[in-house]
Design an enzyme around this catalytic site. Structure first.
Site, short mmCIF file in Angstrom:
data_model
loop_
_atom_site.label_atom_id
_atom_site.label_comp_id
_atom_site.label_asym_id
_atom_site.label_seq_id
_atom_site.Cartn_x
_atom_site.Cartn_y
_atom_site.Cartn_z
N THR A 1 5.14 -70.87 -22.11
CA THR A 1 4.69 -71.88 -20.82
C THR A 1 5.78 -72.91 -20.78
O THR A 1 6.47 -73.27 -21.54
CB THR A 1 3.41 -72.42 -21.36
N HIS B 1 -7.01 -71.33 -15.99
CA HIS B 1 -6.63 -71.18 -14.44
C HIS B 1 -7.66 -70.12 -13.69
O HIS B 1 -7.01 -69.51 -12.66
CB HIS B 1 -5.28 -71.10 -14.48
N PRO C 1 11.96 -68.30 -24.86
CA PRO C 1 13.31 -67.87 -25.23
C PRO C 1 14.08 -69.38 -24.77
O PRO C 1 15.21 -69.52 -25.22
CB PRO C 1 13.88 -67.06 -24.00
N CYS D 1 -20.62 -70.00 -1.07
CA CYS D 1 -21.73 -70.58 -2.11
C CYS D 1 -21.53 -70.27 -3.45
O CYS D 1 -22.07 -70.43 -4.25
CB CYS D 1 -22.81 -69.49 -1.68
#
Ligand code: OAD
Length: 264
Positions: free
Chosen positions: A206, A126, A232, A137
């Site tokens: 994640t 990411h 967790p 540009c």
């Protein structure tokens, strides 16, 4: 007590799989940096998306509409990442690499805490807060990394005018992937190739809801790898071993166990 015994057993099994593995992939998300004080996105109350509107801040349209709002927000996040320190989870990942025949680290995070913990060749799916570029540009913006706000005018209420590109004069943008944008194709290709050809993939911190990155551990599992999930909260991806707990606690234990009488 019973739950703790179950966790220890699961860590033992995961460590055994790691000891037998030749090719190891680690895939990380915001949770691995949580113990460094960097907020995740979707944790209730503390997650960034519970306090900020992604559509107002993390899309190309938002930047076009209000560049100072978007740039100021990312400058706040860049400076916060700069002030943070890698935690034992990042350090354990860097240590694991040293014990593996083949190792690949990929992250959805835009901080540089893996690199600062000693990891090399990190695939950034990411992008990065530390690699701004011209919005027109694409030229990389050359800047001295410091905790000073980077841009024009005063940082007021989070707003800051982005600097201008040295080549074409157009506004510089954060080097991150926004919603609606494609992921960097080379990074994505390398990530899927490594996940499809590994023995063990460790998915850390994640929520597994943002695609295509979320497909990476699924691809590994479908390709026959053992998938170890460290979080967790279980996230519903069918992991072979789910290790419930914070990355900064679980990963050092796992790596220590896996590298004791190391066949890694
Ligand atoms: P999320 O905020 O969606 O999920 C963070 C996960 O980390 C949750 O599953 C938490 O339970 C877990 N977690 C919290 N504390 C933890 C700890 N100490 N140790 C281990 N896990 C912990 O973050 P991501 O899944 O990384 O994209 O989000 C994916 C993408 O969504 C981000 O890269 C970002 C965001 O919008 C873009 O900006 C393109």
């Amino acid at each position: 007590m019973k739950r703790e015994a179950g966790l220890q057993q699961e860590i033992g099994l995961a460590a055994q799989a790691l000891r037998l593995a030749r090719r190891v992939v680690v895939f990380t998300g915001a949770g691995i940096s949580a113990e460094s004080g960097i907020p995740t996105f979707r944790d209730a109350l503390t997650g960034l998306w519970s306090r900020f509107d992604a559509a107002e801040l993390a899309t190309p349209e938002a930047f076009e509409r209000d560049p100072a709002l978007v740039w100021g927000w990312y400058e706040w996040r860049r400076r916060r990442a700069l002030a943070a320190k890698p935690n034992p989870g990042h350090v354990a990942v860097a240590a694991l690499a040293e014990h593996c025949a083949e190792f690949c680290l990929m992250t959805q995070n835009v901080d540089d805490l893996h690199e600062r913990a000693g990891s090399r060749e990190v695939i950034h799916l990411h992008g990065s807060l530390h690699q701004p570029r011209c919005s027109a540009c694409g030229r990389a913006f050359d800047y001295e990394s410091s905790s000073e706000p980077m841009g024009g005018g005063e940082l007021s209420e989070g707003r800051l005018d982005p600097p201008a590109c040295g080549d074409c004069g157009e506004p510089v943008r954060p080097g991150v992937v926004w919603f609606g944008e494609p992921l960097p194709s080379a990074a994505l290709e390398r990530a899927f190739a490594a996940a499809g050809d590994c023995d063990v993939l460790i998915s850390v911190g994640t929520s597994g809801v943002v695609y295509p990155a979320a497909q990476v551990p699924i691809h590994a599992r479908q390709s026959g790898a053992v998938v170890i999930e460290v979080n967790p909260q279980p996230i519903g991806v069918a992991a072979t071993h789910f290790l419930a707990g914070p990355a900064g606690v679980i990963l050092p234990k796992l790596v220590r166990l896996a590298s004791a009488d190391s066949a890694l």
